[in-house]
Design a protein around this motif. Structure first.
Motif, PDB file in Angstrom:
ATOM      1  N   CYS A  29       0.851  -1.189   0.000  1.00 24.57           N
ATOM      2  CA  CYS A  29       0.000   0.000   0.000  1.00 24.57           C
ATOM      3  C   CYS A  29       0.892   1.245   0.000  1.00 24.57           C
ATOM      4  N   ARG A 262      -7.975  -4.146  -1.745  1.00 23.89           N
ATOM      5  CA  ARG A 262      -7.732  -4.238  -3.185  1.00 23.89           C
ATOM      6  C   ARG A 262      -9.049  -4.199  -3.965  1.00 23.89           C
ATOM      7  N   ASP A 266      -9.997  -1.517  -6.940  1.00 26.37           N
ATOM      8  CA  ASP A 266     -10.505  -1.967  -8.238  1.00 26.37           C
ATOM      9  C   ASP A 266     -11.865  -1.356  -8.539  1.00 26.37           C
TER      10      ASP A 266
END
Length: 279
Positions: A29, A262, A266
């Motif tokens: 990250c 994640r 996305d």
């Protein structure tokens, strides 16, 4: 362009801040919110150590989120000595944010100490104080981002509209917290228009409504209309930070935590016509 990150608050009660930073950094990250929990964590020696760890992973601090109930309510006290002491602590935290290279200070502000049939806010009194706080933050190169919190003065969507009428500083911004909006009993999306182009940060979480309770949960596991949020942010050209901030009891393990992070990235970088259920 939006930034995506995780708050160290996701590990509150299970890991110290420095250890949370290590876990987030190892996942690759690149943006992080640092939640400072207590007075010893405002000290420069400690801040320089966690800055070293942050830099080692090539991360950027988007915001510092202090445990504001320790001193923020006293900034609004009618007792001047208490106010001076609180401002001294506030400046220490702003200095910490400056040393970390943060853009935003997340403000809880005043809170309702006693239950009442109808809690009211005296905007004419608190507006100049918030304005002063915003100007002080500007001295350190930090934006003051006032967060909606269901047990604080900023619990209603129209608070953002009203407070701006009484703040002269140009350094007042807002942080939108989804779970806190739901827990206030208002449709979360109703907070966005009053914040307008002063919205610089979003705490991403989800909720399940079971009145009189609105239980927080992991993003995409509850009832938040994330497709509507994504469309709004794309339509308004939002270029701030989206920070996943959940409670440590909301996820089973770290694998779920980072997989959901994640998924968030996305989803919010996908075209607006993709539904959240398709991810």
């Amino acid at each position: 362009m939006m930034q995506f990150g995780i708050s160290t608050a996701c590990f509150f009660g299970t890991e110290y801040v420095e250890d949370a930073i290590e876990k987030i950094g190892r996942q690759g990250c690149k943006t992080i919110e640092v939640f400072l929990n207590t007075f010893s964590e405002y000290e420069e020696e400690y801040i320089r150590e966690i800055r070293r760890r942050i830099d080692a992973y090539g991360m950027k601090v988007c915001s510092v989120h202090p445990h504001g109930v320790q001193y923020e309510p006293q900034l609004f006290s009618p007792y001047s000595r208490s106010t001076r002491d609180a401002e001294a602590i506030y400046r220490r935290v702003l200095r910490a944010a400056q040393l970390l290279g943060a853009s935003n200070y997340i403000l809880h502000g005043g809170l309702f100490f006693k239950p009442a049939l109808k809690n009211t806010v005296n905007f004419a009194r608190i507006g100049p104080i918030v304005s002063h706080m915003a100007d002080v933050a500007k001295e350190y190169g930090i934006r003051l981002a006032y967060e909606n919190v269901h047990w604080c003065w900023f619990q209603r969507p129209d608070f953002a509209t009203e407070i701006q009428k009484y703040v002269e500083s140009d350094n007042l911004y807002f942080n939108f917290d989804i779970k806190q909006a739901a827990q206030s009993g208002f449709p979360p999306m109703s907070y966005l228009a009053p914040m307008g182009n002063r919205l610089v940060s979003i705490h991403v979480c989800d909720y399940i409504a079971n009145p009189p309770y609105w239980n927080p949960c992991m993003p995409f596991r509850g009832q938040m209309d994330f497709a509507a949020l994504r469309s709004y942010l794309q339509d308004t050209g939002f270029a701030g930070s989206m920070v996943m901030e959940v409670y440590s009891g909301n996820y089973r393990d770290e694998e779920e935590l980072f997989a959901t992070y994640r998924q968030m990235v996305d989803f919010f970088t996908a075209p607006a016509d993709i539904s959240q259920s398709s991810l």
